[in-house]
Each structure stands twice: as C-alpha cells, then as structure tokens.
Design a protein around this motif. Structure first.
Motif, PDB file in Angstrom:
ATOM      1  N   GLY A 152       9.088  32.263  39.899  1.00 39.42           N
ATOM      2  CA  GLY A 152       9.724  32.182  41.201  1.00 39.42           C
ATOM      3  C   GLY A 152       9.104  33.131  42.205  1.00 39.42           C
ATOM      4  N   PRO A 153       9.449  32.978  43.470  1.00 36.89           N
ATOM      5  CA  PRO A 153       8.842  33.798  44.521  1.00 36.89           C
ATOM      6  C   PRO A 153       9.254  35.257  44.420  1.00 36.89           C
ATOM      7  N   ARG A 154       8.331  36.127  44.755  1.00 40.59           N
ATOM      8  CA  ARG A 154       8.646  37.557  44.778  1.00 40.59           C
ATOM      9  C   ARG A 154       9.547  37.867  45.973  1.00 40.59           C
ATOM     10  N   ARG A 155       9.211  37.272  47.099  1.00 38.84           N
ATOM     11  CA  ARG A 155      10.099  37.391  48.264  1.00 38.84           C
ATOM     12  C   ARG A 155      11.096  36.243  48.238  1.00 38.84           C
ATOM     13  N   SER A 156      12.249  36.437  48.800  1.00 40.79           N
ATOM     14  CA  SER A 156      13.241  35.371  48.884  1.00 40.79           C
ATOM     15  C   SER A 156      12.782  34.329  49.903  1.00 40.79           C
ATOM     16  N   ILE A 157      13.225  33.097  49.700  1.00 48.37           N
ATOM     17  CA  ILE A 157      12.896  32.019  50.634  1.00 48.37           C
ATOM     18  C   ILE A 157      14.179  31.334  51.069  1.00 48.37           C
ATOM     19  N   LEU A 158      14.331  31.204  52.376  1.00 51.32           N
ATOM     20  CA  LEU A 158      15.433  30.438  52.959  1.00 51.32           C
ATOM     21  C   LEU A 158      14.874  29.109  53.444  1.00 51.32           C
ATOM     22  N   PHE A 159      15.358  28.020  52.858  1.00 45.20           N
ATOM     23  CA  PHE A 159      15.000  26.682  53.314  1.00 45.20           C
ATOM     24  C   PHE A 159      16.113  26.217  54.247  1.00 45.20           C
ATOM     25  N   MET A 160      15.746  25.886  55.472  1.00 45.48           N
ATOM     26  CA  MET A 160      16.773  25.594  56.469  1.00 45.48           C
ATOM     27  C   MET A 160      16.374  24.374  57.294  1.00 45.48           C
ATOM     28  N   THR A 161      17.221  23.357  57.246  1.00 49.38           N
ATOM     29  CA  THR A 161      17.061  22.241  58.175  1.00 49.38           C
ATOM     30  C   THR A 161      18.065  22.455  59.307  1.00 49.38           C
ATOM     31  N   VAL A 162      17.569  22.466  60.509  1.00 46.08           N
ATOM     32  CA  VAL A 162      18.396  22.855  61.652  1.00 46.08           C
ATOM     33  C   VAL A 162      18.825  21.636  62.463  1.00 46.08           C
ATOM     34  N   THR A 163      19.933  21.797  63.110  1.00 46.92           N
ATOM     35  CA  THR A 163      20.499  20.762  63.965  1.00 46.92           C
ATOM     36  C   THR A 163      20.108  21.004  65.424  1.00 46.92           C
ATOM     37  N   ALA A 164      20.315  19.995  66.251  1.00 44.74           N
ATOM     38  CA  ALA A 164      20.258  20.124  67.718  1.00 44.74           C
ATOM     39  C   ALA A 164      18.920  20.603  68.263  1.00 44.74           C
ATOM     40  N   GLU A 165      17.837  20.342  67.521  1.00 44.95           N
ATOM     41  CA  GLU A 165      16.522  20.642  68.096  1.00 44.95           C
ATOM     42  C   GLU A 165      16.274  19.790  69.320  1.00 44.95           C
ATOM     43  N   GLU A 166      16.672  18.524  69.228  1.00 46.50           N
ATOM     44  CA  GLU A 166      16.434  17.595  70.335  1.00 46.50           C
ATOM     45  C   GLU A 166      17.260  17.948  71.577  1.00 46.50           C
ATOM     46  N   LYS A 167      18.230  18.814  71.422  1.00 46.53           N
ATOM     47  CA  LYS A 167      19.072  19.224  72.550  1.00 46.53           C
ATOM     48  C   LYS A 167      18.604  20.531  73.179  1.00 46.53           C
ATOM     49  N   GLY A 168      17.486  21.071  72.688  1.00 45.82           N
ATOM     50  CA  GLY A 168      16.966  22.307  73.265  1.00 45.82           C
ATOM     51  C   GLY A 168      16.799  23.426  72.255  1.00 45.82           C
ATOM     52  N   LEU A 169      16.460  23.077  71.010  1.00 44.31           N
ATOM     53  CA  LEU A 169      16.244  24.068  69.937  1.00 44.31           C
ATOM     54  C   LEU A 169      17.510  24.871  69.648  1.00 44.31           C
ATOM     55  N   LEU A 170      18.648  24.227  69.750  1.00 39.03           N
ATOM     56  CA  LEU A 170      19.915  24.969  69.722  1.00 39.03           C
ATOM     57  C   LEU A 170      20.305  25.439  68.324  1.00 39.03           C
ATOM     58  N   GLY A 171      20.001  24.641  67.288  1.00 36.68           N
ATOM     59  CA  GLY A 171      20.353  25.066  65.936  1.00 36.68           C
ATOM     60  C   GLY A 171      19.589  26.300  65.510  1.00 36.68           C
ATOM     61  N   SER A 172      18.292  26.317  65.761  1.00 37.54           N
ATOM     62  CA  SER A 172      17.498  27.505  65.410  1.00 37.54           C
ATOM     63  C   SER A 172      17.839  28.679  66.317  1.00 37.54           C
ATOM     64  N   GLU A 173      18.196  28.389  67.556  1.00 36.53           N
ATOM     65  CA  GLU A 173      18.639  29.475  68.439  1.00 36.53           C
ATOM     66  C   GLU A 173      19.910  30.117  67.883  1.00 36.53           C
ATOM     67  N   TYR A 174      20.833  29.266  67.413  1.00 40.35           N
ATOM     68  CA  TYR A 174      22.068  29.820  66.858  1.00 40.35           C
ATOM     69  C   TYR A 174      21.763  30.691  65.643  1.00 40.35           C
ATOM     70  N   TYR A 175      20.897  30.201  64.755  1.00 48.45           N
ATOM     71  CA  TYR A 175      20.570  31.010  63.577  1.00 48.45           C
ATOM     72  C   TYR A 175      19.911  32.324  63.984  1.00 48.45           C
ATOM     73  N   SER A 176      18.976  32.290  64.904  1.00 53.68           N
ATOM     74  CA  SER A 176      18.267  33.524  65.269  1.00 53.68           C
ATOM     75  C   SER A 176      19.196  34.524  65.941  1.00 53.68           C
ATOM     76  N   ASN A 177      20.252  34.032  66.564  1.00 53.70           N
ATOM     77  CA  ASN A 177      21.245  34.934  67.159  1.00 53.70           C
ATOM     78  C   ASN A 177      22.348  35.328  66.177  1.00 53.70           C
ATOM     79  N   ASN A 178      22.480  34.556  65.100  1.00 55.32           N
ATOM     80  CA  ASN A 178      23.512  34.818  64.088  1.00 55.32           C
ATOM     81  C   ASN A 178      22.892  34.675  62.694  1.00 55.32           C
ATOM     82  N   PRO A 179      21.879  35.477  62.388  1.00 52.55           N
ATOM     83  CA  PRO A 179      21.129  35.271  61.142  1.00 52.55           C
ATOM     84  C   PRO A 179      21.953  35.598  59.903  1.00 52.55           C
ATOM     85  N   ILE A 180      21.757  34.797  58.870  1.00 51.19           N
ATOM     86  CA  ILE A 180      22.396  35.076  57.582  1.00 51.19           C
ATOM     87  C   ILE A 180      21.710  36.261  56.911  1.00 51.19           C
ATOM     88  N   PHE A 181      20.406  36.384  57.135  1.00 47.59           N
ATOM     89  CA  PHE A 181      19.621  37.501  56.623  1.00 47.59           C
ATOM     90  C   PHE A 181      18.985  38.222  57.813  1.00 47.59           C
TER      91      PHE A 181
END
Length: 516
Positions: free
Chosen positions: A346-375
């Motif tokens: 397995g990987p030495r570093r952790s890996i987060l696999f994330m499929t994001v929502t609302a990209e077509e609306k202005g990158l909103l899902g990834s914006e939400y994650y980057s403002n509210n990161p789990i890690f």
C-alpha cells in the motif's frame, strides 16, 4: 450542470456506516522501501483496463442517470454508485460528521431569475427578452450602473474602469469566447462592476434560438455568495446596446470611438433562491510510514442534466467524456491502490480519492472541500485531477491520433511533479504529452477551469489530465459509444503511476515555482 433523490439513500448510508467502521485494506506487513514499491507498480497499474472503465461508464453515463445534474436524481444515483464501489474495494469513508462517511454533504443555493430590467432614460428593457445574465449578478436589487464603451483595438485605461459597466460589441459570434476571456481579464484587473456584450442582430437572434432556454434555467452557487471568478456579465440586443450608447442599432460598431453612453442606467436582476443539498464522494486509503501526508485524486462526477429545449430527440446530456471518463478512472485507481494495500504494498502516504460535485456550476464541490478539508491542506502533497479522457479534440481528430493527453499545471508549483509525470510516461505508457494549454497566455484558461485550481490556489501542486474539446462537448451526443477506452486506459494508467510515485517516494515533492 432538482429534486433531492433519496431512493436507497438511507439503506446505503446505514450499510456504509457499518462497513466504514470495519474496513481494513491491509492484510500484510506493509512495504515501505521506495525502490521495492516502484518495482511493484506495474502489477497494480495493469489492473486498470479499458474493459473495467467501460463497465463503469456504461452505467454512470446511461440515460437512467439523467445527465447527473447537481442536486438532482441522477447525481444522487451516481453518488450512491461511486460510494458503493469505494466501500466494496475496501476504502474507508473519512467523513465523521454525517450519516454516510463517504459523503461530504453540504448545501448549495439554487437560484431562479425573478423580475429584471434595465432602465435607459425612460425606456424599460426586459430581462430574458432584451438581455440575458450569464451566471450570477450583483444587481439583485435595483442599482445604478455607469456604462463605458470599450472599442476593439483601442487603448484601455483600466484605472478609470473601477465600478463601471463595460459595454462592447460582438460582431462575429465565433469571436465571442476569446473576447469574453480577454475583456474578462481586463474587468477583473480594473475591478469593473459588470460587462455587457452587445450582439449583432443575427447573433442575438441565433442566441435566442439556441441558448435562451439554457440561460433562463436555474443557476447554482455557494449560499450567499456570487461567483467571484467572473465579473457580472450580460449579453444584450442591439436595441438595448444602442440605447445605452446613444446611437441606433444600424450605427453600432465595434471600433467606434465617438459614442456618448448614458451617464447612468438602472439595473435589476432579481433572484429567488432555495437550498440545494449535494455531496462530494470520498474514499480514503491510509498510508504507512508517511500516513499524515495526503495525495488527493479527483474528478467531477456531475454533468449538466437534461434540457427539453435541446435540438433533436435526445434531451439527456450524458456527460460520458465530461467527466464520466475521469470519474471511472478515479474508481479504477482507487481499486488498484486498495489491492496493493491488501497485498502489503500500500501507499506510504495516504491517498484521498474524491469525486466532486458541482464542477459544472463553477468548481463548487472542490471549492467546498478546499474551504472545509477533511484532511489539513498543509498536509496535502499534491492533487491529481482527471477531467475528460478517452476522446480526441479537433486538432488530434484531424490526424486520427488518440495517443496523446494535454497536461496542464504540473510545473506551475512544483518542477518535481512535472518531472515525475514525464518519467512515468516514458517508463510505462508513452503517450504524447501536449503542453499547449499549459501556456499562461492560453486564451482558454483551462488551468482555471477544473477542480485542481481549488488546490492550486492554496499552493498545493497539481496535475490536470485533459483530452481537449470536441464537437460533442456539452451536448447530448457526449455518449459512451464515442469513448476510445484504450486511450482512456493509457491516461488512467499514467495518472496511476504518477500518483504511485507521489505516494511512495522518500521525500515529499517540493513547492519551488510560482508560475501563472
């Protein structure tokens, strides 16, 4: 790209909760030697196959999923499917503050246009008839706007444009996108309030026929927030443009310099808003000796849904290439890394696999994650983003050459990330890596138009894989039968090998660049 779909959600959430607490992909003592892990890479890279990509995409881009529009039935079905794949492959759901640990759930804001007009002197021009807003608008209550005409090829004094409405002519609709990009940059730099593109009679008629229904549709944004990446933008009829500029429609010209615009006009574009729940889907593989460092692999699983006014019998925008192709690649990468972990590699570093929502609306899902990161973002080593693979764009279609991929952003923040991808390509897949769209002067600005940008703006190195635009882009004809799965397999494997190196090398990649 509205109704909350709940069929099967409660059951899936309960199953996910139970599995998340017991999932453990490790069954052997982990290997932590970088060279031994490099030697094992092809064992798992080869598990990513055209057949498996096709299997997943045939489901996610089927008519049953109704174009996966944000917040609607098809997007909810896709979320359930992806979470199920993550869970069955042994990935852990890392979200602790909700009923489903694979879902990062949040509310967007769905807005429908209400009353709208522009008053030019005593004459009233109606929204959705004489002009159309493109995206969000700052004029949600009646406000004054001070128009300034921007002529083609004329010098622009940006210092005088702050807070103004920039008015310009678009004579040829084929030049519209370039003009929007160019003037949009001027407007942002000058802090202009808004932009109005006045179309020719032919172009405005065509826009009404082809796009008016789409522009009338509801828009999606972050609650209480307009899209700060784009200045408020309107397209307007020749009659409205002429009234604002103090001339007649027949005398409108893109190069004129003698217009005397109205000193002030009144603008209202009212919005009615309701909450729209949606979710990013997260699957996590914990690393071994460097587990506190995170590599994030992303694709957006939303698309633009259905449109009854679409020409022809097909009203469903399946989004097979955009971005069903990237989504199924993430599913396959997750499965490959999960199997490696089960085998003690397995990987030495952790890996987060994330499929994001609302990209077509202005990158909103990834914006939400980057403002509210789990890690923590400071622990995030890199983002590997896959958005549209397995098709040929206009240029490569002329050559009938599918053995390529556009690579964007890899050298913007880290020279090492660029080198890792180059080496992985040379060693494993031998695609042509095309850097055409990595040019900071590229008018398409693709670097800013997919989810990786919400990591890059926080100083996190990114790499973006993209096949370019084709005739089926954002049309119902973006269907599974058009995907070249052998090409998609090669690009997905390249993303895998790059991620494998990022996760397993001894040293975290350096941030040593600051390119645009």
């Amino acid at each position: 790209m509205k109704h909350l779909h709940t069929y099967g959600f409660v059951l899936a959430a309960l199953l996910a909760s139970g599995c998340a607490s017991t999932s453990n992909t490790a069954s052997k003592t982990p290997v932590t030697d970088a060279e031994k892990l490099r030697a094992a890479a092809t064992t798992y890279g080869n598990t990513i196959t055209a057949a498996d990509l096709s299997k997943h995409l045939t489901i996610l881009a089927s008519d049953e999923y109704e174009g996966r529009n944000t917040g609607e039935k098809g997007q909810k079905m896709a979320a359930e499917y992806i979470a199920k794949e993550f869970r069955e492959d042994g990935l852990v759901g890392p979200v602790k503050n909700g009923p489903n640990p694979y879902y990062q759930t949040f509310d967007l804001e769905k807005g429908n246009w209400g009353d709208g007009y522009m008053m030019v002197g005593s004459k009233k021009f109606a929204m959705m008839q004489d002009f159309f807003p493109m995206g969000s608008s700052i004029y949600t209550t009646e406000q004054s706007a001070a128009p300034v005409f921007i002529a083609d090829n004329a010098p622009v004094d940006t210092a005088s444009l702050k807070g103004k409405m920039l008015v310009t002519m678009v004579g040829n609709i084929t030049d519209f996108e370039k003009k929007m990009n160019d003037l949009g940059q001027v407007a942002r730099k000058a802090e202009a309030a808004s932009i109005m593109y006045v179309l020719s009679p032919e172009a405005f008629t065509m826009m009404n026929q082809r796009y008016a229904n789409r522009l009338r549709q509801a828009s999606i944004s972050m609650p209480g927030k307009t899209n700060n990446r784009r200045t408020t933008t309107f397209i307007a009829s020749p009659a409205l443009g002429a009234a604002i500029l103090g001339t007649t429609p027949a005398n409108l010209s893109a190069t004129a310099t003698n217009y005397k615009p109205e000193a002030s006009i009144k603008v209202l574009t009212q919005r009615n808003t309701t909450p729209l729940p949606t979710e990013n889907i997260l699957g996590f593989i914990e690393g071994s000796d460097k587990k506190d460092e995170i590599v994030v692999v992303t694709a957006h699983y939303d698309h633009v849904g259905m449109e009854e006014s679409a020409q022809g019998d097909d009203k469903i925008f399946n989004g097979a290439n955009d971005d069903g192709s990237g989504t199924v690649a993430v599913i396959e990468l997750a499965e490959a890394f999960a199997q490696a972990k089960k085998d003690g590699k397995g990987p030495r570093r952790s890996i987060l696999f994330m499929t994001v929502t609302a990209e077509e609306k202005g990158l909103l899902g990834s914006e939400y994650y980057s403002n509210n990161p789990i890690f923590p973002l400071e622990n995030t080593v890199a983002n590997v983003n896959i958005d549209m693979i397995g098709r040929m764009d206009f240029d490569y279609e002329k050559q009938n050459d599918s053995n390529y991929i556009y690579v964007i952003g890899a050298d913007k923040l880290s020279s090492e990330l660029h080198a890792i991808n180059e080496e992985a390509n040379q060693k494993y897949v031998n695609l042509k890596l095309d850097y055409k769209y990595n040019d900071e002067n590229d008018p398409n600005r693709f670097y800013y138009r997919s989810d990786h940008y919400n990591f890059a703006k926080h100083g996190i190195p990114i790499i973006f894989y993209f096949n370019g635009v084709h005739a089926d882009y954002h049309k119902p004809s973006d269907s599974v039968d058009k995907i070249l799965f052998d090409s998609a397999e090669k690009v997905a494997r390249l993303a895998f090998y790059t991620t494998w190196e990022l996760a397993n090398r001894d040293n975290r990649i350096v941030v040593d660049s600051n390119k645009k």
